[in-house]
Design a protein around this motif. Structure first.
Motif, PDB file in Angstrom:
ATOM      1  N   LYS A  54      25.296 -58.929  24.628  1.00  0.00           N
ATOM      2  CA  LYS A  54      24.502 -58.607  25.802  1.00  0.00           C
ATOM      3  C   LYS A  54      24.452 -59.789  26.776  1.00  0.00           C
ATOM      4  N   ARG A  55      24.357 -59.468  28.044  1.00  0.00           N
ATOM      5  CA  ARG A  55      24.251 -60.534  29.054  1.00  0.00           C
ATOM      6  C   ARG A  55      22.909 -61.252  28.950  1.00  0.00           C
ATOM      7  N   VAL A  81      24.205 -63.534  25.033  1.00  0.00           N
ATOM      8  CA  VAL A  81      24.917 -64.809  25.173  1.00  0.00           C
ATOM      9  C   VAL A  81      23.999 -65.978  24.822  1.00  0.00           C
ATOM     10  N   SER A  82      22.793 -65.969  25.352  1.00  0.00           N
ATOM     11  CA  SER A  82      21.878 -67.086  25.097  1.00  0.00           C
ATOM     12  C   SER A  82      21.450 -67.146  23.634  1.00  0.00           C
TER      13      SER A  82
END
Length: 414
Positions: A275-276, A291-292
């Motif tokens: 997921k972004r 990503v984070s």
């Protein structure tokens, strides 16, 4: 204490040059121990005491740092204080005490659970060369039965042949690679309670606590590759922890537990589902890491591939990978490696989706640049196994710690 720290730092530096011994870039010289001497080596990612050599023993050594000599120890180098070595005395014959360097290893290790005597012959009345320390895996050259039908293992240390009784050590039956997917608290698990791939936070915590209390070392896939290919010394109490899919529950629950215990693990990620941005937590759905979140867990987890778009099933509930041609599979594998490079420049390991594989997938995994691939076939990983068909083990939420102990202990798997 400061002297010990200095010694360990020196040995860590020495271990980086382990290839000097194995590749024989510097000619070995034969020297004799003048007194009983401790020896050290790199085992896994630590430099530890690995045993001792008795006075009067001949070893082939090469110069290391100012105060230490290096010698061949298993698949790497051992180190001995040069102050414990002297010239070979005139009444000793070097050729009688050194092994045949061209004799291949047997693709088999032994495991030590205690300080283990090394004998000059397969006979407990023969002279002792020294001891191997507990918690070691060590490569075997050969084994035989004595007149009492007792098994003996032949090993090589410092180019020296020695024998170990099977009463003092066991044959290595492989390293367990544990498989997990989803983790939830009992009180929030209303949807996946009867799903075998879902583990409770309580059970996972208890399992990790047991591993810590039993002195297990968690290995990376890079270390497992070294084991499969006979390139690395590893502890007897070793385990690999893997998580498939890349679910959000891994970062929420598994990551802090593993971090607290100083454990390492591998996350096999479906790269197309990253997921972004992080999603609000919802225990009733299968959510994937962002990503984070993937970047956050990298201090514990090594990110590897679980394919890009191939983690699906067809109408008959078979892995879709099995119906794809070689070129489709190869393209997906390469795309996954590229997508995951932002988290790890060394994406070298693959987990087949749903454990599904065939000849096309194995060939594609190799051609895509993977070094190993894991399946869902039950069993442990052993040296010489097909690197693209490695077995794993499930420890279920309902399994007791006694069941876990039997599963991962050094016993042959039924």
């Amino acid at each position: 204490m400061s002297r010990l720290i200095t010694l360990l730092l020196l040995l860590v530096a020495l271990s980086a040059s382990a290839s000097i011994v194995s590749e024989q870039r510097i000619p070995a010289r034969y020297m004799q121990t003048t007194e009983d001497a401790n020896i050290w080596a790199q085992v896994g990612d630590r430099v530890v005491t690995v045993g001792n050599i008795r006075a009067g023993q001949i070893l082939a050594v090469v110069p290391g740092a100012e105060d230490y000599y290096a010698f061949r120890f298993g698949f790497g180098s051992g180190f001995i204080d040069r102050g414990h070595l002297g010239a070979v005395s005139g009444n000793e014959r070097v050729e009688d005490t050194l092994g045949d360097l061209n004799k291949p290893l047997s693709n088999q290790n032994l495991i030590t659970w205690q300080d283990t005597p090394l004998y000059t012959s397969p006979d407990i009345t023969s002279k002792q060369v020294g001891t191997l320390a507990e918690n070691l895996r060590y490569p075997i050259i050969d084994k035989l039965k004595d007149r009492l039908n007792q098994t003996w293992f032949q090993i090589r240390i410092g180019n020296r042949l020695a024998w170990i009784s099977s009463l003092d050590a066991q044959e290595d039956n492989g390293i367990p690679v544990l498989t997990y997917h989803h983790i939830l608290r009992d009180e929030e698990n209303t949807r996946f309670r009867h799903t075998s791939t879902t583990t409770s936070v309580r059970a996972f915590t208890n399992q990790m606590t047991w591993l810590r209390d039993q002195g297990y070392t968690t290995l990376s896939m890079y270390q497992l590759e070294g084991y499969v290919r006979n390139r690395m010394n590893l502890p007897a109490r070793s385990v690999v922890i893997t998580f498939d899919d890349g679910l959000k529950s891994v970062s929420r629950y598994a990551w802090p537990i593993l971090r607290e215990y100083g454990f390492k693990a591998t996350a096999f990620i479906i790269s197309s589902r990253i997921k972004r941005k992080p999603q609000p937590w919802d225990p009733k759905s299968l959510q994937f890491m962002s990503v984070s979140e993937l970047n956050q867990i990298r201090d514990v987890f090594d990110v590897q591939s679980h394919t890009h778009f191939l983690h699906r099933v067809d109408d008959a509930m078979h892995p879709i990978l099995l119906s794809r041609n070689y070129h489709n599979i190869l393209f997906d594998f390469k795309r996954s490696r590229r997508a995951l490079a932002q988290f790890n420049p060394h994406v070298l390991y693959l987990s087949y989706p749903f454990g599904g594989y065939d000849d096309k997938a194995v060939k594609a995994a190799n051609d895509a640049g993977f070094h190993l691939a894991v399946t869902t076939v039950r069993g442990k990983v052993k040296p010489g196994d097909n690197p693209f068909l490695l077995k794993r083990l499930y420890v279920l939420r309902t399994d007791s710690l006694e069941t876990m102990s039997r599963l991962i202990s050094n016993q042959p798997q039924g």
